[in-house]
Write a protein that holds these residues in place. Structure first.
Motif, PDB file in Angstrom:
ATOM      1  N   ALA A  90      20.730 -29.460   2.412  1.00 51.15           N
ATOM      2  CA  ALA A  90      19.325 -29.538   1.986  1.00 51.15           C
ATOM      3  C   ALA A  90      18.733 -30.932   2.211  1.00 51.15           C
ATOM      4  O   ALA A  90      17.533 -31.072   2.428  1.00 51.15           O
ATOM      5  CB  ALA A  90      19.176 -29.145   0.515  1.00 51.15           C
ATOM      6  N   ARG A  93      16.637 -31.118   5.310  1.00 51.03           N
ATOM      7  CA  ARG A  93      15.459 -30.271   5.506  1.00 51.03           C
ATOM      8  C   ARG A  93      14.181 -31.089   5.361  1.00 51.03           C
ATOM      9  O   ARG A  93      14.201 -32.177   4.794  1.00 51.03           O
ATOM     10  CB  ARG A  93      15.474 -29.113   4.496  1.00 51.03           C
ATOM     11  CG  ARG A  93      16.653 -28.201   4.752  1.00 51.03           C
ATOM     12  CD  ARG A  93      16.788 -27.110   3.711  1.00 51.03           C
ATOM     13  NE  ARG A  93      18.149 -26.589   3.808  1.00 51.03           N
ATOM     14  CZ  ARG A  93      18.785 -25.957   2.817  1.00 51.03           C
ATOM     15  NH1 ARG A  93      18.180 -25.741   1.670  1.00 51.03           N
ATOM     16  NH2 ARG A  93      20.013 -25.529   2.991  1.00 51.03           N
ATOM     17  N   TYR A  96      10.396 -27.999   1.256  1.00 49.37           N
ATOM     18  CA  TYR A  96      11.251 -27.269   0.314  1.00 49.37           C
ATOM     19  C   TYR A  96      10.543 -26.087  -0.332  1.00 49.37           C
ATOM     20  O   TYR A  96       9.323 -26.060  -0.444  1.00 49.37           O
ATOM     21  CB  TYR A  96      11.788 -28.240  -0.745  1.00 49.37           C
ATOM     22  CG  TYR A  96      12.677 -29.272  -0.103  1.00 49.37           C
ATOM     23  CD1 TYR A  96      14.010 -28.990   0.143  1.00 49.37           C
ATOM     24  CD2 TYR A  96      12.165 -30.484   0.349  1.00 49.37           C
ATOM     25  CE1 TYR A  96      14.827 -29.902   0.782  1.00 49.37           C
ATOM     26  CE2 TYR A  96      12.975 -31.400   0.993  1.00 49.37           C
ATOM     27  CZ  TYR A  96      14.304 -31.099   1.204  1.00 49.37           C
ATOM     28  OH  TYR A  96      15.104 -31.994   1.857  1.00 49.37           O
ATOM     29  N   HIS A 176      13.462 -22.154  14.763  1.00 49.47           N
ATOM     30  CA  HIS A 176      14.651 -22.700  14.091  1.00 49.47           C
ATOM     31  C   HIS A 176      15.220 -23.797  14.996  1.00 49.47           C
ATOM     32  O   HIS A 176      16.082 -23.551  15.834  1.00 49.47           O
ATOM     33  CB  HIS A 176      15.690 -21.596  13.856  1.00 49.47           C
ATOM     34  CG  HIS A 176      15.180 -20.471  12.992  1.00 49.47           C
ATOM     35  ND1 HIS A 176      15.166 -20.546  11.623  1.00 49.47           N
ATOM     36  CD2 HIS A 176      14.660 -19.266  13.305  1.00 49.47           C
ATOM     37  CE1 HIS A 176      14.676 -19.410  11.124  1.00 49.47           C
ATOM     38  NE2 HIS A 176      14.353 -18.613  12.119  1.00 49.47           N
ATOM     39  N   SER A 180      19.010 -28.980  12.519  1.00 47.35           N
ATOM     40  CA  SER A 180      19.000 -28.411  11.160  1.00 47.35           C
ATOM     41  C   SER A 180      18.627 -26.932  11.185  1.00 47.35           C
ATOM     42  O   SER A 180      18.798 -26.222  10.211  1.00 47.35           O
ATOM     43  CB  SER A 180      18.039 -29.194  10.266  1.00 47.35           C
ATOM     44  OG  SER A 180      16.767 -29.242  10.860  1.00 47.35           O
ATOM     45  N   ASP A 182      15.718 -25.598  11.143  1.00 48.33           N
ATOM     46  CA  ASP A 182      14.518 -25.233  10.405  1.00 48.33           C
ATOM     47  C   ASP A 182      13.333 -25.931  11.067  1.00 48.33           C
ATOM     48  O   ASP A 182      13.475 -26.466  12.167  1.00 48.33           O
ATOM     49  CB  ASP A 182      14.634 -25.600   8.917  1.00 48.33           C
ATOM     50  CG  ASP A 182      14.664 -27.109   8.681  1.00 48.33           C
ATOM     51  OD1 ASP A 182      14.850 -27.881   9.655  1.00 48.33           O
ATOM     52  OD2 ASP A 182      14.507 -27.514   7.525  1.00 48.33           O
ATOM     53  N   SER A 184       9.329 -27.924   9.826  1.00 47.38           N
ATOM     54  CA  SER A 184       8.532 -28.297   8.650  1.00 47.38           C
ATOM     55  C   SER A 184       7.276 -27.442   8.538  1.00 47.38           C
ATOM     56  O   SER A 184       6.615 -27.457   7.511  1.00 47.38           O
ATOM     57  CB  SER A 184       8.170 -29.773   8.694  1.00 47.38           C
ATOM     58  OG  SER A 184       7.514 -30.055   9.897  1.00 47.38           O
ATOM     59  N   SER A 199      16.280 -23.114   7.185  1.00 48.39           N
ATOM     60  CA  SER A 199      17.456 -23.546   7.937  1.00 48.39           C
ATOM     61  C   SER A 199      18.426 -22.377   8.048  1.00 48.39           C
ATOM     62  O   SER A 199      18.537 -21.565   7.145  1.00 48.39           O
ATOM     63  CB  SER A 199      18.136 -24.698   7.207  1.00 48.39           C
ATOM     64  OG  SER A 199      19.390 -24.959   7.812  1.00 48.39           O
TER      65      SER A 199
END
Ligand code: HEC
Ligand code: HEC
Length: 254
Positions: A90, A93, A96, A176, A180, A182, A184, A199
């Motif tokens: 986490a 990332r 959140y 993706h 990571s 993921d 933003s 992620s």
């Protein structure tokens, strides 16, 4: 040393010192991490005094694979439900929460304590400790992958083919993004609103999938996602069962 020179030396020392402080250091402070782990298991953080972070994320920070409204477990797929994410990795990332509205780990944790757990406003020190603990949790390493998420030379052929589909025909890598996996930004992929691109690290053990836990199997999640990209880009590509197997093999190595 002359007085002038000494003043110069002192000013330089003052300029340099803050930059060398522990605050910006990538090395986690072990004492802070230890305090964070203790708070992570502390039920007095919640309003009712019966729930800790570890109730839903275990002490290891992984997911308990349940879907919640507040502190209540609900059926997977409940439109108001939110599936518990793993906290492994986490720290890497960029936004959140499934809605992707919390810009920092600290703000995400504060929101969970105050809103979900109905706990008292956490002190700055306790928030820093909890965030340090979460940042200390790496995602698992796998011999089939390099650190950047690409297959290593000794990966199985299935993992290599799966990776090629991931960044190629499947279009997965456009959202993706490695390493990571993921992004933003938030996207509406037809699941009921805009959600962050989550992620995919450790994804084989984070079922149920999507914000509301609507999909129990990784295979079904991959099929749904393939359809989203094919429709969005009008590729007309329909994956074979073997291609889905390969994608699942790659994702299972993450
Ligand atoms: C009742 C179960 C539950 C408890 C207790 C809980 N969490 Fe969570 N956690 C969740 C769920 C569900 C989400 C997803 C919430 C959302 O997106 O709205 C989440 C999300 C998170 C996230 C965001 C992860 C990401 O990548 O988006 C962090 C960080 C986090 N929790 C840390 C904690 C910490 C630290 C505590 C204790 C102070 C805690 N959680 C307590 C269930 C829980
Ligand atoms: C247009 C951007 C986009 C593309 C392209 C995309 N995804 Fe996603 N993916 C998302 C978003 C956004 C979510 C979260 C949606 C939600 O929670 O409702 C998601 C969720 C997922 C999940 C569930 C993760 C979890 O923890 O629950 C998996 C698995 C997944 N994607 C795999 C893939 C694969 C495999 C591909 C390629 C075939 C792909 N994605 C292509 C945006 C994308």
């Amino acid at each position: 040393m002359s007085f002038k020179l000494r003043c110069l030396a002192v000013s330089i020392a003052l300029l340099v010192t803050p930059a060398m402080g522990a605050e910006n250091s990538p090395m986690p402070d072990p004492a802070l991490v230890a305090k964070g782990l203790q708070l992570f298991n502390d039920t007095s953080v919640s309003g009712g005094g019966s729930v800790s972070c570890a109730t839903c994320h275990f002490s290891t920070g992984h997911t308990n694979n349940k879907t919640y409204v507040g502190l209540e477990v609900v059926a997977d797929g409940d439109a108001n439900g939110r599936s518990t994410p793993t906290l492994w990795g986490a720290g890497e990332r960029s936004v959140y929460g499934w809605a992707g509205t919390a810009p920092t780990l600290e703000e995400s944790i504060r929101g969970i304590i105050v809103n979900r757990m109905k706990g008292a406003e956490p002190s700055k020190e306790n928030l820093a400790a909890l965030a340090a603990y979460v940042r200390s949790l790496p995602y698992p390493k796998n011999w089939q992958l390099n650190d950047d998420g690409t297959p290593s030379p000794i990966a199985t052929e299935a993992v290599k083919r799966g990776f090629d589909l991931f960044i190629g025909d499947g279009g997965c890598g456009t959202c993706h993004v490695l390493p990571s996996l993921d992004k933003s930004s938030r996207d509406d992929i037809g699941t009921g609103g805009k959600f962050k691109v989550p992620s995919l690290r450790a994804v084989a053990s984070t079922a149920p999938y999507f914000h509301d836990g609507r999909t129990a199997s990784l295979r079904d999640a991959v099929k749904l996602m393939w359809g989203v990209y094919a429709k969005k880009m009008d590729t007309g590509l329909v994956p074979t069962d073997a291609q889905i197997d390969d994608l699942v093999a790659y994702l299972s190595a993450l």
